[in-house]
Design an enzyme around this catalytic site. Structure first.
Site: not given
Ligand code: AP5
Length: 213
Positions: A13, A88, A127, A160, A171
């Site tokens: 994402k 979410r 990552r 992270r 997760r």
């Molecule tokens: P990346 O692009 O970083 O993936 P992502 O989908 O953004 O993953 P996140 O871990 O950031 O998502 P998340 O939803 O768990 O985290 P968030 O920060 O929102 O890519 C991942 C890796 O893969 C990278 O190394 C990249 O280079 C690689 N990659 C990408 N595309 C690729 C491909 N095609 N092929 C190979 N490799 C590839 O949330 C974190 C925490 O915050 C949550 O657990 C929760 O506690 C809290 N939180 C955040 N938002 C909320 C909400 N709305 N409600 C409640 N809690 C929340």
């Protein structure tokens, strides 16, 4: 243009959102990034969020909705935005519906990136991201030119704290139980497009462009 980017942790994402932002001149609103920034600054919100994030659980809806409502008032969001990691849960989706209604606005697309669990665990444990500009790397798929250092600004790369295998497994469960059901929330509006999130980053982006253009 107003887009939701939905998908499990590690689906890409953040990676894809940064490309959309550049091409469409809209903002990325990532609730995860906002929470991490609050943690870095040691705010009350950041301190409250920490225990949930470290365990891979969701931060309470009221905290998230309050934070997003504040962001929605910013003029920078006027040209449009891509919501990354929000909503979410069903209450968050209802809250977003209300925020949009209050501004007399509507969503244009809900893009869902699909990637199998085994690939997600591999991606997340490898990552790394830039501590300054937030650029995302992967030690296996997309490593930096010099180990531990951002190609763009030379800042140190960070791992992270929620990218450990144990936390990632939780997760993924949380995503299946609480977030994926949101597809049913948006399906009746005809907004949902499933995107295969496996393969080359650029090929996935091309699929996204086909939907957006
Ligand atoms: P990346 O692009 O970083 O993936 P992502 O989908 O953004 O993953 P996140 O871990 O950031 O998502 P998340 O939803 O768990 O985290 P968030 O920060 O929102 O890519 C991942 C890796 O893969 C990278 O190394 C990249 O280079 C690689 N990659 C990408 N595309 C690729 C491909 N095609 N092929 C190979 N490799 C590839 O949330 C974190 C925490 O915050 C949550 O657990 C929760 O506690 C809290 N939180 C955040 N938002 C909320 C909400 N709305 N409600 C409640 N809690 C929340």
């Amino acid at each position: 243009m107003r887009i939701i980017l939905l998908g499990p942790p590690g689906a890409g994402k953040g990676t894809q959102a940064k490309m959309i932002v550049k091409d469409f001149k809209i903002r990325q609103l990532s609730t995860g990034d906002l929470l991490r920034e609050n943690r870095r600054q040691g705010t009350d919100l950041g301190k409250e969020a920490q225990k949930f994030m470290d365990g891979g659980d969701l931060v309470p809806d009221s905290v998230i909705l309050g934070m997003v409502a504040k962001e929605f008032k910013k003029p920078e969001l006027k040209p449009g935005y891509i919501l990354d990691g929000f909503p979410r849960t069903c209450p968050q989706a209802d809250g977003l519906d209300q925020l949009l209604k209050d501004q007399d606005l509507a969503l244009d697309h809900v893009l869902v990136l699909d990637v199998p669990d085994s690939e997600l665990v591999r991606r997340l444990t490898a990552r790394r991201s830039c501590s300054e500009c937030g650029h995302i790397y992967n030690l296996v798929f997309n490593p930096p030119k010099s180990e531990g250092v951002c190609d763009h600004d030379g800042s140190p790369l960070v791992h992270r704290s929620d990218d450990t295998e144990e936390t990632v497994v939780n997760r993924l469960k949380v995503y299946k139980d609480q977030t994926r059901p949101l597809i049913d929330h948006y399906n009746p509006q005809g907004l949902v497009r499933l995107i295969d999130g496996t393969g080359n980053v650029k090929d996935i982006y091309d699929c996204i462009l086909k939907v957006l253009k």
